[in-house]
Design an enzyme around this catalytic site. Structure first.
Site, PDB file in Angstrom:
ATOM      1  N   ASP A 136     -32.777  11.654 -21.987  1.00 42.29           N
ATOM      2  CA  ASP A 136     -33.278  10.250 -20.807  1.00 42.29           C
ATOM      3  C   ASP A 136     -33.841  10.253 -19.499  1.00 42.29           C
ATOM      4  OD1 ASP A 136     -33.983   7.431 -21.089  1.00 42.29           O
ATOM      5  OD2 ASP A 136     -31.846   6.734 -22.087  1.00 42.29           O
ATOM      6  N   ASP A 185     -40.438   8.905 -21.086  1.00 45.67           N
ATOM      7  CA  ASP A 185     -39.364   9.277 -20.509  1.00 45.67           C
ATOM      8  C   ASP A 185     -38.136   9.438 -21.281  1.00 45.67           C
ATOM      9  OD1 ASP A 185     -38.803   6.865 -20.998  1.00 45.67           O
ATOM     10  OD2 ASP A 185     -37.336   6.487 -19.044  1.00 45.67           O
ATOM     11  N   GLU A 186     -37.826   9.930 -22.625  1.00 49.82           N
ATOM     12  CA  GLU A 186     -37.149   9.754 -23.520  1.00 49.82           C
ATOM     13  C   GLU A 186     -37.967  11.073 -24.783  1.00 49.82           C
ATOM     14  OE1 GLU A 186     -34.661   6.932 -25.691  1.00 49.82           O
ATOM     15  OE2 GLU A 186     -35.806   5.057 -23.753  1.00 49.82           O
TER      16      GLU A 186
END
Length: 391
Positions: free
Chosen positions: A30, A123-124
């Site tokens: 993350d 973003d993960e």
DNA sequence: TCTGGGGTCCTAGGACCC
DNA sequence: TCTGGGGTCCTAGGACCC
């Protein structure tokens, strides 16, 4: 420029790397305050300042740097409230094109380790490293290497959870942020999960938490120990089973690449409420065009068109219609959307948000050509057989 | 305080078919 | 004359996630 030394070192997160990582093949990666970090990297003078990405007349916070979070600012908060909490914040307009480009670099770094990467958002991502142990070492070693790689090549920090399951890995990464690494050995999953608030469970938001709180459930352990029947009555059977499985650390979902998209939608909140029908239809056309363009980019078409209307009082209605034909052109999507809108029969509405979506998506190549011809469609327009509730 | 934009999934009721 | 049960599709709304 020796940039790696300049990686913005916000507070370093929790680092737990000791312990038995046998069977901990799942990593959840993350990126920390992703949009804000990308903006700070682009404008180093913002380092150490509270940065808010988002804003606008009716906007919300899309991302907040850790220096802004110290003031209580968090994502999804109305921008006006964020600025009251943190008047000296630097507000930056989102630049999704850049975020997508940096996200692609992030995913490339992850796929250099294993093809078993499941992106959850820009973003993960989850990684399953069970197949690359001989190549790259233990899961924790891989996580350390990934964090170094992100810092050196992208000048960005991330947090990584290492655990036996996706859910535990995800909770782990959220508990070590920012710039952290947290291993949860298989033998410690329950002692890790059980003291946490029940709201960490996937699917427990504010609404689902209410009936649970009424039952006296505060922690994951409380929920785990509740009789299944009681949980079913509180949250419904599908949710009950899922929640209790997670609460006991059971989560067999494998890491897999994204499923094909099931819908494409575009909606927009206007700075000022729309009241004139001409403005409303113009906006529906613009949204239809956006949806059409994205369908074309992906070589898709859809068979169901829907609209969303949110009024000034925040009441929201949706209407969908399944068409006899596949559509992808702006005009066809707009015709259906406008028809759905008119079917609402609104009298002098005040509208803050309009949305258009397309679902039942299908590869253009698999759709018979003649079904998308204009003539055929227009002959149907307005006389589409309807089922269910009259509009 | 005043609430974005992109999605997914679930529920419940009704139509319809076998 | 009374009326089953399973399965699928469609629609509206809502919760949730990032």
């Amino acid at each position: 420029m020796g940039r790696s030394a300049d990686v913005p070192r916000a507070p370093r997160g929790i680092q737990r790397v000791d312990g038995d990582d046998t069977g901990c093949a799942i990593l959840h990666v993350d990126m920390d305050a992703f949009f804000a970090s990308v903006e700070i990297r682009r404008r180093p003078e913002l380092t150490g300042k509270p940065v808010i990405v988002g804003g606008g007349v009716r906007g919300v916070v899309a991302a907040a740097s850790y220096d802004a979070r110290r003031y209580g600012v968090h994502s999804a908060m109305p921008a006006s409230q964020a600025l009251r909490l943190c008047p000296n914040a630097v507000v930056v307009r989102p630049d999704h094109e850049t975020y997508r480009a940096v996200s692609a670099q992030v995913m490339t770094i992850l796929r250099d380790v294993t093809p078993a990467v499941e992106p959850l958002s820009l973003d993960e991502a989850f990684l399953d490293v069970s197949g690359v142990r001989r190549l790259f070492g233990r899961p924790v070693e891989i996580a350390i290497a990934l964090r170094n790689r992100m810092a050196e090549t992208l000048q960005l920090t991330c947090s990584i959870g290492v655990a036996p399951t996706k859910f535990v890995a995800k909770v782990a990464s959220s508990r070590c942020k920012p710039d952290g690494l947290l291993l949860v050995p298989a033998a410690e999953v329950l002692s890790f999960l059980h003291p946490l608030p029940v709201t960490v469970l996937w699917g427990v938001g504010t609404r689902t938490a209410e009936p649970l709180h009424r039952l006296g459930v505060r922690t994951v352990a409380d929920l785990a120990r509740l009789p299944p029947d009681t949980v079913r009555r509180a949250v419904g059977s599908a949710m009950a089973e899922q929640l209790q499985n997670l609460a006991w650390g059971r989560d067999p979902r494998p890491v897999h690449e994204r499923d094909p998209e099931k819908s494409i939608s575009s909606d927009h909140t206007s700075d000022h409420d729309l009241v004139r029908e001409a403005d409303i239809l113009r906006e529906l056309r613009r949204l239809s065009q956006d949806v059409s363009q994205r369908l074309h980019q992906r070589r898709l078409c859809g068979r169901t068109v829907g609209i969303k209307v949110r009024f000034a009082d925040f009441r929201t209605v949706t209407r969908v219609r399944t068409l006899p034909n596949w559509v992808d052109e702006t005009a066809h999507i707009f015709d259906a959307a406008a028809d759905l809108y008119r079917s609402l029969g609104l009298d002098r509405p005040r509208i803050r948000l309009l949305g258009v979506k397309c679902e039942h998506l299908q590869d253009q190549a698999q759709v018979p050509e003649q079904l998308t011809l204009d003539a055929e469609y227009s002959s149907n327009s307005g006389r589409i057989p309807r089922r269910g509730r009259p509009l």
